[in-house]
Structures are given as C-alpha cells and as structure tokens.
Motif scaffolding. Sequence first.
Motif, PDB file in Angstrom:
ATOM      1  N   VAL A   1       1.735  -4.397  -4.642  1.00 39.01           N
ATOM      2  CA  VAL A   1       2.999  -5.274  -4.389  1.00 39.01           C
ATOM      3  C   VAL A   1       4.083  -4.796  -5.423  1.00 39.01           C
ATOM      4  O   VAL A   1       4.048  -4.947  -6.403  1.00 39.01           O
ATOM      5  CB  VAL A   1       2.633  -6.663  -4.493  1.00 39.01           C
ATOM      6  CG1 VAL A   1       4.052  -7.340  -4.254  1.00 39.01           C
ATOM      7  CG2 VAL A   1       1.594  -7.159  -3.593  1.00 39.01           C
ATOM      8  N   ASP A   2       5.230  -4.245  -4.549  1.00 39.70           N
ATOM      9  CA  ASP A   2       6.600  -4.347  -5.303  1.00 39.70           C
ATOM     10  C   ASP A   2       7.402  -5.278  -4.841  1.00 39.70           C
ATOM     11  O   ASP A   2       7.718  -5.709  -3.825  1.00 39.70           O
ATOM     12  CB  ASP A   2       7.077  -2.720  -4.782  1.00 39.70           C
ATOM     13  CG  ASP A   2       6.352  -1.595  -4.936  1.00 39.70           C
ATOM     14  OD1 ASP A   2       5.395  -1.460  -6.032  1.00 39.70           O
ATOM     15  OD2 ASP A   2       6.324  -0.480  -4.387  1.00 39.70           O
ATOM     16  N   LEU A   3       8.314  -5.604  -6.089  1.00 40.09           N
ATOM     17  CA  LEU A   3       9.317  -6.618  -5.725  1.00 40.09           C
ATOM     18  C   LEU A   3      10.144  -6.695  -6.950  1.00 40.09           C
ATOM     19  O   LEU A   3       9.611  -6.631  -8.105  1.00 40.09           O
ATOM     20  CB  LEU A   3       8.343  -8.272  -5.754  1.00 40.09           C
ATOM     21  CG  LEU A   3       9.443  -9.394  -5.313  1.00 40.09           C
ATOM     22  CD1 LEU A   3       9.785  -9.037  -4.008  1.00 40.09           C
ATOM     23  CD2 LEU A   3       8.543 -10.630  -5.562  1.00 40.09           C
ATOM     24  N   THR A   4      11.377  -6.805  -6.465  1.00 38.27           N
ATOM     25  CA  THR A   4      12.579  -7.043  -7.350  1.00 38.27           C
ATOM     26  C   THR A   4      13.396  -8.374  -7.190  1.00 38.27           C
ATOM     27  O   THR A   4      13.590  -8.543  -6.008  1.00 38.27           O
ATOM     28  CB  THR A   4      13.506  -5.773  -7.243  1.00 38.27           C
ATOM     29  OG1 THR A   4      12.795  -4.437  -7.666  1.00 38.27           O
ATOM     30  CG2 THR A   4      14.672  -5.796  -8.348  1.00 38.27           C
TER      31      THR A   4
ATOM     32  N   VAL B   1      14.979 -15.364  -4.560  1.00 35.96           N
ATOM     33  CA  VAL B   1      14.018 -14.878  -3.591  1.00 35.96           C
ATOM     34  C   VAL B   1      12.915 -15.537  -3.164  1.00 35.96           C
ATOM     35  O   VAL B   1      12.364 -16.210  -3.921  1.00 35.96           O
ATOM     36  CB  VAL B   1      13.793 -13.121  -4.262  1.00 35.96           C
ATOM     37  CG1 VAL B   1      12.663 -12.524  -3.369  1.00 35.96           C
ATOM     38  CG2 VAL B   1      14.843 -12.324  -4.817  1.00 35.96           C
TER      39      VAL B   1
ATOM     40  N   LEU C   1       8.980 -15.965  -1.412  1.00 37.63           N
ATOM     41  CA  LEU C   1       7.729 -15.283  -1.358  1.00 37.63           C
ATOM     42  C   LEU C   1       7.009 -16.057  -0.441  1.00 37.63           C
ATOM     43  O   LEU C   1       6.714 -17.341  -0.877  1.00 37.63           O
ATOM     44  CB  LEU C   1       7.026 -15.028  -2.507  1.00 37.63           C
ATOM     45  CG  LEU C   1       5.965 -14.186  -2.366  1.00 37.63           C
ATOM     46  CD1 LEU C   1       6.163 -12.820  -2.064  1.00 37.63           C
ATOM     47  CD2 LEU C   1       4.969 -14.099  -4.027  1.00 37.63           C
TER      48      LEU C   1
ATOM     49  N   LYS D   1      -0.120 -15.143  -2.735  1.00 35.36           N
ATOM     50  CA  LYS D   1       1.139 -15.576  -3.318  1.00 35.36           C
ATOM     51  C   LYS D   1       0.940 -16.057  -4.918  1.00 35.36           C
ATOM     52  O   LYS D   1       1.799 -15.450  -5.791  1.00 35.36           O
ATOM     53  CB  LYS D   1       1.694 -16.639  -2.335  1.00 35.36           C
ATOM     54  CG  LYS D   1       2.100 -16.141  -0.977  1.00 35.36           C
ATOM     55  CD  LYS D   1       2.917 -17.052  -0.137  1.00 35.36           C
ATOM     56  CE  LYS D   1       2.150 -18.457   0.152  1.00 35.36           C
ATOM     57  NZ  LYS D   1       0.836 -18.387   0.572  1.00 35.36           N
TER      58      LYS D   1
ATOM     59  N   LEU E   1      12.741 -17.203  -8.208  1.00 33.56           N
ATOM     60  CA  LEU E   1      11.699 -16.786  -7.132  1.00 33.56           C
ATOM     61  C   LEU E   1      10.816 -17.675  -6.843  1.00 33.56           C
ATOM     62  O   LEU E   1      10.436 -18.475  -7.706  1.00 33.56           O
ATOM     63  CB  LEU E   1      10.922 -15.485  -8.049  1.00 33.56           C
ATOM     64  CG  LEU E   1       9.741 -14.876  -7.033  1.00 33.56           C
ATOM     65  CD1 LEU E   1      10.267 -14.373  -5.721  1.00 33.56           C
ATOM     66  CD2 LEU E   1       8.997 -14.017  -7.775  1.00 33.56           C
TER      67      LEU E   1
ATOM     68  N   ALA F   1      10.478 -11.895   0.956  1.00 37.96           N
ATOM     69  CA  ALA F   1       9.248 -11.007   1.036  1.00 37.96           C
ATOM     70  C   ALA F   1       8.116 -11.835   1.646  1.00 37.96           C
ATOM     71  O   ALA F   1       7.871 -13.058   1.512  1.00 37.96           O
ATOM     72  CB  ALA F   1       8.846 -10.503  -0.367  1.00 37.96           C
TER      73      ALA F   1
ATOM     74  N   LYS G   1       2.266  -6.598   0.721  1.00 40.26           N
ATOM     75  CA  LYS G   1       3.739  -7.013   1.209  1.00 40.26           C
ATOM     76  C   LYS G   1       3.821  -6.286   2.514  1.00 40.26           C
ATOM     77  O   LYS G   1       3.789  -5.274   3.011  1.00 40.26           O
ATOM     78  CB  LYS G   1       4.814  -6.496   0.177  1.00 40.26           C
ATOM     79  CG  LYS G   1       6.178  -7.081   0.534  1.00 40.26           C
ATOM     80  CD  LYS G   1       7.166  -6.736  -0.506  1.00 40.26           C
ATOM     81  CE  LYS G   1       7.577  -5.097  -0.504  1.00 40.26           C
ATOM     82  NZ  LYS G   1       8.848  -4.990  -1.194  1.00 40.26           N
TER      83      LYS G   1
ATOM     84  N   GLU H   1       9.941  -7.058   3.827  1.00 38.68           N
ATOM     85  CA  GLU H   1      11.044  -7.602   2.970  1.00 38.68           C
ATOM     86  C   GLU H   1      12.507  -7.728   3.321  1.00 38.68           C
ATOM     87  O   GLU H   1      12.747  -6.475   3.837  1.00 38.68           O
ATOM     88  CB  GLU H   1      10.999  -7.211   1.463  1.00 38.68           C
ATOM     89  CG  GLU H   1      11.929  -7.639   0.571  1.00 38.68           C
ATOM     90  CD  GLU H   1      11.767  -7.113  -0.868  1.00 38.68           C
ATOM     91  OE1 GLU H   1      12.847  -7.505  -1.675  1.00 38.68           O
ATOM     92  OE2 GLU H   1      10.911  -6.526  -1.299  1.00 38.68           O
TER      93      GLU H   1
END
Length: 342
Positions: free
Chosen positions: A39-42, A49, A51, A59, A221, A238, A245, A248
């Motif tokens: 999983v990539d998330l910024t 943001v 989720l 999660k 988040l 996302a 993921k 997004e």
Amino acid sequence: MTTDTTTKDTPVTTTPGNPVLEARGVTMRFGGLTAVRGVDLTVNSGEIVGLIGPNGAGKTTFFNCLTGLYVPTEGEVRYQGQVLPPKSFKVTAAGVARTFQNIRLFANMTVLENVLVGRHTRTKEGFWSAVLRGPGFHRAEAASKARAMELLEFVGLAHKAEHLSRNLPYGEQRKLEIARALASEPGLLLLDEPTAGMNPQETRATEELVFAIRDMGIAVLVIEHDMRFIFNLCDRVAVLVQGEKLIEGDSATVQGDERVVAAYLGEPFEGAPGDEEVAEVESAEAAHEQADAAPAEAEPVDAAPADAAPTDAAPTDAPTETPADTPAEATTDAAPGKENDR
C-alpha cells in the motif's frame, strides 16, 4: 543529572501542501497470510484524507503499521521525510497521534488527567526536579494543565474536567480521546472510526471538530464506515479491499468507480480473493492482536478459558455479569454491537 523542566507546547509546523506522511509499499504478513499488500499513501499538510473499505479490508492493520504498533514486513513509513521508528511512543514523540477503534481511556482517572497523560511526550522533567518539586517543576506542571484545559475547551469538555472518564456519555468519550491525542501536539492525527456508534447529531459535531483540527494546521487521516461523513469531510479518499489499495481520488471519482461499488455490495471482481482467504487473514490479525495485548491488558474476572467447552452442569447461581469491582483501569470498549474491524 538534568533538572530541565521545559514544556514544549508548539506543534510541529509544515509548509501547506508538503507531504507529512508517506507510506511506500507497506506490506504486513502474519505468517503466510498477507493482511496488507504493497500500500502506498501520502497525506499532505492541511489535508484530510479518508481510508475506507469493507470489514476485514486491513484498514486498522495499516493504521497500526503507520503508528508503530506493528512493524511492516515490507515497505517504509516516513513522517516529514524521516523514517518512523518501529516504536509507538517514538512515533508519538515524532509528531503522529492517533485514536483507536475501541475507546482506550483510563476509566478511573478524571477527564483532565486523561488529557495530561497525552502531554508526557511534550513535557520533560529531570529526576531531581520531580523528586524535589521545586519552582521549575511547578511551572511545567501548571503549563501542562493550562494546555490540557485549552484542549478540553476546544472539544467542549472543559466543564467536565473533574469528572471520571468512565461516567462520560459515549460521544463525549470519543471527544476526550481526540483531546488526549491532540495533547501530544501532533502534526498528523489518525482517527480510527471516530463516529462509530454515534447518532446523526454527534456525527455532525465530530465532522465540525475534525474541520477545526485541520484549521489548526494538523493533517488528518481518518478511517470510517459512514460514507456520507467521509465524502463530506475528506479532500481525498483511498479504498482498501482485502489489503490492497483499489483506488484513490476525490469523492466523485471514488463513488463512481464500479469496483468500489462491487466491493461494498460483496460482488466479486477480477482478481478478488475468495471468502476463505479473507477469513484466514482476519483470524491471523486477531491472533496477532491478542498476543500483543495479552501482557498489558486486564481480562474480565469472569471470563472463561477460550477453549472451555459448554456444559449443562454449570451451577445455576453462577455469576452471569462482570462483578462491579472489576478493575476500572481496563480499557473502555467500543459501542455495543460494534465489530472490531481489522
């Protein structure tokens, strides 16, 4: 030995739009089972943001990887460009705070004392200062109390500062947990299902509170199952499905994606794992959580052994409820009927 009694009240500040949190290729395995996969998330400063995902999507496991409760099997998590240490208290000290899906307050402590607990990463007393309780110690203590009262005023609980936390209504316990997280002066706040078990009025109040936190310069988040809440609140959303993921984007993009609709309706899509694999992952996550929590958390005094078989020969006068003198310091449970989503 140091006698430093300085209190750091200033939250970490960031330039608007700069990355605060960067998760890259985060994978979490429990034995041969993968709960979170690549999983990539910024999360950028000044941003909220969301989720989301069905139950068992991974999660909360992903949250635990971000906050040092779990050490990711693969990948890395960076806060303001620095790799976060694999210890939750060090993650908090770095500037990342969180709340939990199941409320975790100190039941026999007052509302004010619960918030003061959150101040420990921003208050530093030397050994001799704490023992001798000189003027410096009292100044630091007064500064922490003043800041805690500011936060209670911010969440609307200042008038209940001396109440025991266990006597608060459920919605106010949620607010108190947020205030305690804010006491560590974070640059990023992670909220795990902050409106679980709330009525529409409480949900709306929570939405306004999160906006106010964002306006303080704190990135947020949030995990949530209430889709109206999440899409009204978040700049980006996302979606996790079985630990990966799926998509997004902004609210319109996510809501219009057919794979998201299928995932929530339980309809299979290409590449989706089967029910048996999902159940195995959920079971492994639960076992890992229980193993980690066992030494630290008190168990109900009337709990039967997990492998005890039911019997018809049980005495008719056996207690059916937890005794009133059960230690109150055990963590507060989530709202009745709320499942523990991992």
